[in-house]
Structures are given as C-alpha cells and as structure tokens.
Design an enzyme around this catalytic site. Sequence first.
Site, mmCIF file in Angstrom:
data_model
loop_
_atom_site.group_PDB
_atom_site.id
_atom_site.type_symbol
_atom_site.label_atom_id
_atom_site.label_comp_id
_atom_site.label_asym_id
_atom_site.label_seq_id
_atom_site.Cartn_x
_atom_site.Cartn_y
_atom_site.Cartn_z
ATOM 1 N N ARG A 225 4.510 4.157 0.097
ATOM 2 C CA ARG A 225 3.882 5.294 -0.583
ATOM 3 C C ARG A 225 2.248 4.756 -0.523
ATOM 4 N NH1 ARG A 225 7.798 7.765 -3.479
ATOM 5 N NH2 ARG A 225 9.820 6.634 -3.808
ATOM 6 N N ALA A 226 1.627 5.588 -1.006
ATOM 7 C CA ALA A 226 0.122 5.631 -1.186
ATOM 8 C C ALA A 226 -0.119 4.535 -1.918
ATOM 9 C CB ALA A 226 -0.510 6.876 -1.553
ATOM 10 N N ASP B 161 -8.387 -6.934 3.737
ATOM 11 C CA ASP B 161 -6.907 -6.637 4.674
ATOM 12 C C ASP B 161 -7.078 -7.564 5.693
ATOM 13 O OD1 ASP B 161 -4.550 -5.583 5.286
ATOM 14 O OD2 ASP B 161 -5.572 -3.547 5.931
ATOM 15 N N SER C 274 1.453 -7.913 8.558
ATOM 16 C CA SER C 274 1.867 -7.017 7.759
ATOM 17 C C SER C 274 2.845 -6.022 8.597
ATOM 18 C CB SER C 274 0.995 -6.562 7.069
ATOM 19 O OG SER C 274 1.420 -5.386 6.316
#
Lengths: 514, 514
Positions: free
Chosen positions: B196-197, B257, B263
């Site tokens: 999801r966002a 990030d 990830s």
Amino acid sequence: MRLRVRPLSIQAGGSNIAILGENTASLLGIHSSDRLQIAYKDKCAVAIVNVSASFPRECLGVYEEVSKKLEVGTDDEVEVQFAESPESLHYVQAKIRNERLRKSEIDLIIKDVVERHLSDIELAAFLTALQIHGLSMDEIEALSRAMAETGSNLVLDRKPILDKHSVGGIPGDKTSILLVPIIAAAGFTIPKTSSRAVTSPAGTADRVETLCPVSLSVEEIKEVVNKTNGCMVWGGALELAPADDIFIQVEYPLAIDPMLLPSIMSKKKAIGATHVVVDIPTGRGAKIKTNGEADDLADDFIELGQRLGIRVECGVTFGEQPLGNTIGPALEAREALSTIMGNGPADLREKATSLAGILLEMVGLEDGKHKAEELLRSGKAEQKLREIIEAQGGNPQIKVADIRVGDKKETITTDMDGEVLWVNNEDLAKIAKEAGAPKEKGAGVMLWAKLGDHVKKGDVLFDVYAERGTRLESALKLAANLHPIGLSRRPEDRMLVSRIPARSVHRKAFTLER
Amino acid sequence: MRLRVRPLSIQAGGSNIAILGENTASLLGIHSSDRLQIAYKDKCAVAIVNVSASFPRECLGVYEEVSKKLEVGTDDEVEVQFAESPESLHYVQAKIRNERLRKSEIDLIIKDVVERHLSDIELAAFLTALQIHGLSMDEIEALSRAMAETGSNLVLDRKPILDKHSVGGIPGDKTSILLVPIIAAAGFTIPKTSSRAVTSPAGTADRVETLCPVSLSVEEIKEVVNKTNGCMVWGGALELAPADDIFIQVEYPLAIDPMLLPSIMSKKKAIGATHVVVDIPTGRGAKIKTNGEADDLADDFIELGQRLGIRVECGVTFGEQPLGNTIGPALEAREALSTIMGNGPADLREKATSLAGILLEMVGLEDGKHKAEELLRSGKAEQKLREIIEAQGGNPQIKVADIRVGDKKETITTDMDGEVLWVNNEDLAKIAKEAGAPKEKGAGVMLWAKLGDHVKKGDVLFDVYAERGTRLESALKLAANLHPIGLSRRPEDRMLVSRIPARSVHRKAFTLER
C-alpha cells in the site's frame, strides 16, 4: 477529527507522545512518527504519534507530558489534525546528507531538542550523522552557544571565573577535590559543577557527596561561592545545558560521543567561566589513546574557547592507570581528604598541583605549580576545603575515618614475583561497578600495586570493597576472570598480550562522563 | 531485585519495553536504554528500559508485549536484573565506525530486529550509518537473505516464477495491473505482491483493491495462482520480510532509504521468483534523477539477483511526469481497466508492454514486446485480468463506470495559451493526497495536459476529485499555491524556473514505496 482522550498514567521521558489505534491513524492519514496537532479549549500541543495496533478507535492516548500541558482527562474531546514536521527535522536530514549547518539552523535544532519536538529516532539519526561526519568548528561553536542559551546561567558578580574540566576516562580521578580548594585558597573564584557517574564507578559529584551535600540551588551556590570563592556541586539539577542531558540519553546506548566539545564548553559558558584548564588523560586505557589525538583535541578546545570568549589551556596527563590508589566514591573521597591533609599518593598530588598551576599562571601568577604546592603544604588548601564543606552543609571537622566505606572486603594477592607491566583501567572500573559503585558509595577497589611496582608472591594486588556480600561475591568472580593487573619477571618474558582462539565479540570500552 | 508489575494497557509497537521509576532504576544501576531481564514463574523476557521520573518505586511498568509474554498482571512479583546488551548492538556500533559486517553479524542484527531486541534509537543509528556509509554487495546479499529467512515463504510448485517490481517514485504508475495479466495470459506464473502507499497517493494494492479483495492468505494466493497463473495481492500481511516493515517505521521520519535493494529482493526471494524485471523510473521528478544513477542501480540489482539465484533485468523508464492521466486508487484502476480493454493512454500501454516484453524474452520468447502487445490487443490480457479478479473474490464483469470515484470534483483551467514545459510529479502527488488519497480511494487528480501538449486559454489542465467537500477545498487551495504544470508560449520565454528571495527551507521530496 474529534477524539476522546485516554490519559496514560506515565511519563514518556519528557517528549510529547500520543497514541493512535491503527484504524484511526489510517483515517487521519497518519503514520508512526508523524506529528499531530491537538487542541483542547484554548490550549494546543503538538505530539509525536505512535501507532498501536490494539488501541481503541477514535481515542487518543496521551502520556503525562501531553495531558498536563493540555489539562485534559479521561473522555475529554480534543480536536486533532496532521501537523507538519518541524523545520529542524529538515536540518537533521541535511546533516545525514553531510550538508553544513548554519547557526540559525543549529539554533532551531537545539530549541526543538529542548522543547522535545524531535523524537528519539530523529535524535539518534542526528547524533549518528554527527559522529560519522564530524563537526566543523563553526558548528561546534553554534552548538555550544545554543546549548548554553537554552539553559539557565549562573551569574556571579566576580571576575575572573576559573574552572577545570576533565574529558574523562580514567578511574579514580579525584583531582578536582584538591584543585578547587587550592584555587579558592589562592583567592580566585572557582564555582565547580560536576556530573554524577554515567558509565564510570564514580563522578566528582558522587565523591564529594560523601563529604557534604552537592545538590544546591543556584542561590545556594552563589552564597557558598561568595563565602569561600569556590564550590563543588552537582550540575545535573541546574539545567545549565538541558539539551546535553537529552543527547546523553541517546548517545549512551550507541556508545558515541560526538558532542564532547560543545557539551563541556556550553556548561563553562553557562557558568560564566573566563579561564578554564582542560585535563586530557591520555594513554591506552584512557578515552584519548595517543598524544597526537590529545594535541588535536587540545587545539580544538583552545580555539573553541577563543570563539566563546573563554581562555582555555589544556593539560595532557598520563592516563595509563587509575589516579591514586582508590576507585569508588567513598574510597576516593578518603584518599582526596588524606592527600590534602599532607599524605596520599604522589601522582594525585602531582596532577592536582600541575593543573592548578596552569590555572594560576593563566590569571597572571608566576610559577603556578610551586604556588599550588605551597598552598597544599601550608594547609591552606585543606582549610579551604573544610570551609567549602561547611558552606555546602557538611561537617568541616570531617576525618578520613568518618567517611564510611563498605565493610565487606576481600584481598586479591599474586601467586608470582614480578613487575607490574600493565594496569587495566577498564577492568578495574568494571570490578568497582560490579561491587556496587557508584550507587553504593562505600563500594570500590583499593589498588596496592601500580605500574613499575615490584611485587612478591603473596603480595596484595588490590582489595575489593562492597556494602553487600552478594555484590562482593560477584565482583570477586569478575576480578578472577579479568586479570586487571599484568605481571612479569621482565617485560621480555611476557610478549603475548592476548590470544584470540576464534572470532569473538570485542566489547569496546565507552566512557560517557561530562 | 523483586518488583511489582504495573501493566500498561497499551502496546509499545512490537518492542519489549519496561518502565522504571528514577529511584528504582538508580538502585539497579540501570539507565534508559539498558536491558532488564524479567523472570516470572518459569517465564523470562528481556525488555528495554525507559526511566520515567514519577513512576512509583519498586514497581515495573510493562507494555502489553511484555505482560503477554510473561503472563503477568497487576501486582504480580517479578525478579529483575540487569541484562547485557545484545551482541548485535556491537555490530550496529561497528557499522557506525564504518566497519564491514560479516554475514553472521548481519544475521544476528536481522534476527534481533525481527525479535524486537533492538530499540528505535539503535535501529535509527544503524539505518543512518548505512545511509551514510553505503553497503557493500556482500552486505546487501547477506541482508537480503537474512530478511527473507526471518519471514515466511510462498512455496509454489511451479517454475519459472516471474515477477516485476518498480523502485517507485512517479505518481499514477498502474503498470502492474496490465503487466500481470499479460504475463499470466502468456502462460507464465506471476504471483505479484504489492504494498500500500506509504508516502504516495496510491500503491498497487490500493489500486487493485477497487477491483477485488487483495488481503489474501498464503493458501488463498496459491489457489488463485493455480487457477489463473497470476495474482495481485497485498504483501503486507504475508510477513515475507518482517524486518523490512520494522525498518520502514524508522526510515520514514528520517526520509532515508538505505535498504532499497535488500528490501525489494528479499521479498522476491521469499516468493521464489526466478525471473524479475525491475522498473527504474528516471527523471527530475522521480526517485532516480539521472540515467547514470539508473544504470548504477540496475547493475546492482542484476548482480544481487545473480548472487541470490534470481535472473534480473532492468527497464529504465521515462519518469518526468505521471504515467497515464490519473492519480489516486480508483481513478487509476479505471484507467488501467480501460487501457486493458483497448482504450487508455499510449504511455501506459507502451510501458506495460515494454516491461512485459522484457520478462517474456527473459524466459526464452522472441520479440517479447510484440507478443505482449498481441495479448493486449486480442483481449486475452483483459480476459486474464477478469479471471484473476474473480479468483480473488471480485466481480469479473466489472465495468469502468462501476469503479466509484469521488463525486466532489473541480476543474483547473489555464489563463494563457502555451506548451506544457513541465509537470511536477511531487506537486500532483501532494494535491491528490490533500484530496484524500490513498485512504479515500475515490480521491485524486485527472490530468488533461501533459508534456509537449499545447493548450489554449480556458483549457482544462487537471481535475481534482474528492469524496468530501472539505478535502476538495483544501486540495484546491494547495493546487492554487503549487502551479504543478508549467506553461510557456515557447521555452525561451520562460527561462527563470524559480526565484529565491531569501533563505527558505527546501523540503525535499521523499518516496518510500516498496
């Protein structure tokens, strides 16, 4: 959106924290670490949000910091909305990218640190980035000023104001208890504030507390200084640089100390110091390992002092073993008192008079060390110490034997003849802490063998003191594992320092004392 | 020491946290962030301590995570003692010092992240250090493996298993809703999981949810894939790489990030992917700004794939404006459905068939793009999409008009003739979010002018959709401030891009979508 308040009956450690259930957070478009503006009647607060899976819908959990600020109780209805993250967070992010921070940006960060608008995650990122990238002298100056300006100041109507600080790192360093009375006896003002131990077995405040009270208010400090020229008090309650107390909470688990310079110098600025001597204990077992490092750090202290209008000189001191023969608050206070009364170990006397001598020369006296020795020898320093003890509320007639040390004691002897090749600061500090120091003030270690001493089989290496049998036992167990004192007939007989049989975790020592 | 339990009726967000009053903490020699071992009957837990000034003496506050684990309630007596910090914390500290981490060390860190033995402060320091120092490919590989191994796996008895992933960054990217059916219609397996966002106005899971349910269990996913070759489900509940969900909580406030590669690839590993195409949208308004950066990132993805036994190819795609004409879950699902039915914008069709073509060529087909276009043109992709929708529990006859969009709508027109010189991705995303996306699925933006289009005074630039009037209003206010679409008669008439009258905060855009 209107939410009903659920007060949590605990503090969040100073921060404004609010709890939202997952569903409510999602409706508000809010994630953990976002900010929420909370309004109740005419009051308003911004809180950092933690999203908690099971928290009831349309309710807002608030820690005491928030409920006090808004004066809300159970089921009060508050109006909440998303709040932009504080501008200072952008400068934290800029520092991660290694951008230089301007004075106005640092001012904002420190303001938001003190007002608790930055979360632990954000503070941890900021301090980690500073640790990795380092700080420019412009940034260090701006941090020092901002940290002093967001705290309270000690305004003494005197000049010059002298001070001494150690960057920390060796156990048993009770120098201040001699140096402060020497300077005060020479007629100069020295309002010394100290910290309690964070990672060490004793801070100066812990030591002095066995002689007299140390938790004094600003007004009481002024009175003591006006009466005696000096004081030795705990700085913790004075909020001289409250940002630093918040930083320490984050630096401690990470074992990083990027704020060493601004942390120390902001407090010197806050007490109005004009002349400061900085002690830099140096050696394998100290925080600063080499003379080169020590010189660089000294240069930084001196330059920072110039920028802040404080004259600074540094003393690089021998840090390869504990100072004197005692470690632990009461044992150290005994040794300091005994030394100022004319006995005690030579290294402590030497160090105290050397650093005091530097300070005296900084304010224009000649042959400072000699003057300091004279004040010690003549008993004037002792008399001054007793004046300070009395002014702070202690017994001025205190004798060495009046200082209570732990009545549980065990002696560690050696099973060989030889010379002391090394004394491990970190191991001895660990043993003293295991025995109960600094909280149990009578606990600690008394060293009977120091570098260069020759010992015979059966001689005492050190005694361990404790207030409780269980602590003594576990300290002795630790001592048996650590071998804090290394002996050899001759150095050339013991070339292998350690053997690494397989990969192991090297737990690095970390000193965080200010 | 024995303490009485005071359960707090809230979760700490997964971590084991305990609260001690100042006095009790001091007696135990424990500071905030230290660990406490807590024993009750035959159960034992290690918790991270928060010291809270006013907490009652000789009591231990425990969040739900701890009280559940120990099965303790109010006034139960527990035995507590200081616990060493976990070994993994030493490797976090080593990474701050820029030491390389070995596989076994990374394994320990990830294990302790998943088991919540590291605090937010420690995680923030770890991720900040990784962001600053970067990661070696050995470290990236070890992280990817450890993150997959500490999660659940999707074991499909099929080969090859294809997948597609975008590194994210441009609004309106509904490519997967076309690509998955194309690949599945070609007879290949593609079990697509999406997020999801987090910071964007729509994630693929948000878009697909307007067509059919997306929260499927592992068993349900297997059934859908066995029936249709493909699926489009929300990966969040599957716990494919639970460490990543914890990292995101910390990365989000810091706008960093560092874990992009591990990830994404840990999740591909966890679903057993053998062939993956990675979309790297590139351009001023995308996460990746230049072709050089994109090429470097592509090389890393390909090398990491080789190490993990996954064949990876990358598509660097044009990222200077939104994809297609819609932003927001329902508007985007409408556009995707319309496009797979033969209408819709050319850029979306082009991008979906290009990336699908790469995947088809990776598994041995020739002229992949042509085959992908053929599957789209023939209606086979549409038929497959409807099969997947049905298998996931949606209505296979769904029409574009069935997808509900917000009934509050306002049109933004231009007051000049000119050519579209730029379309600001970030501004349009902000407007769509202000209108209510992604939570209010019918909210968003419909673009009527894109790069190179010529518009006349009075022409529509974009429409804003919302489900609520208040959201529409605030989105329009934002739109009026932002000027997300830049027009000029000719480029040479508008050379000044922006004017900086005084120092201002440059809030950098940050995309965290996986």
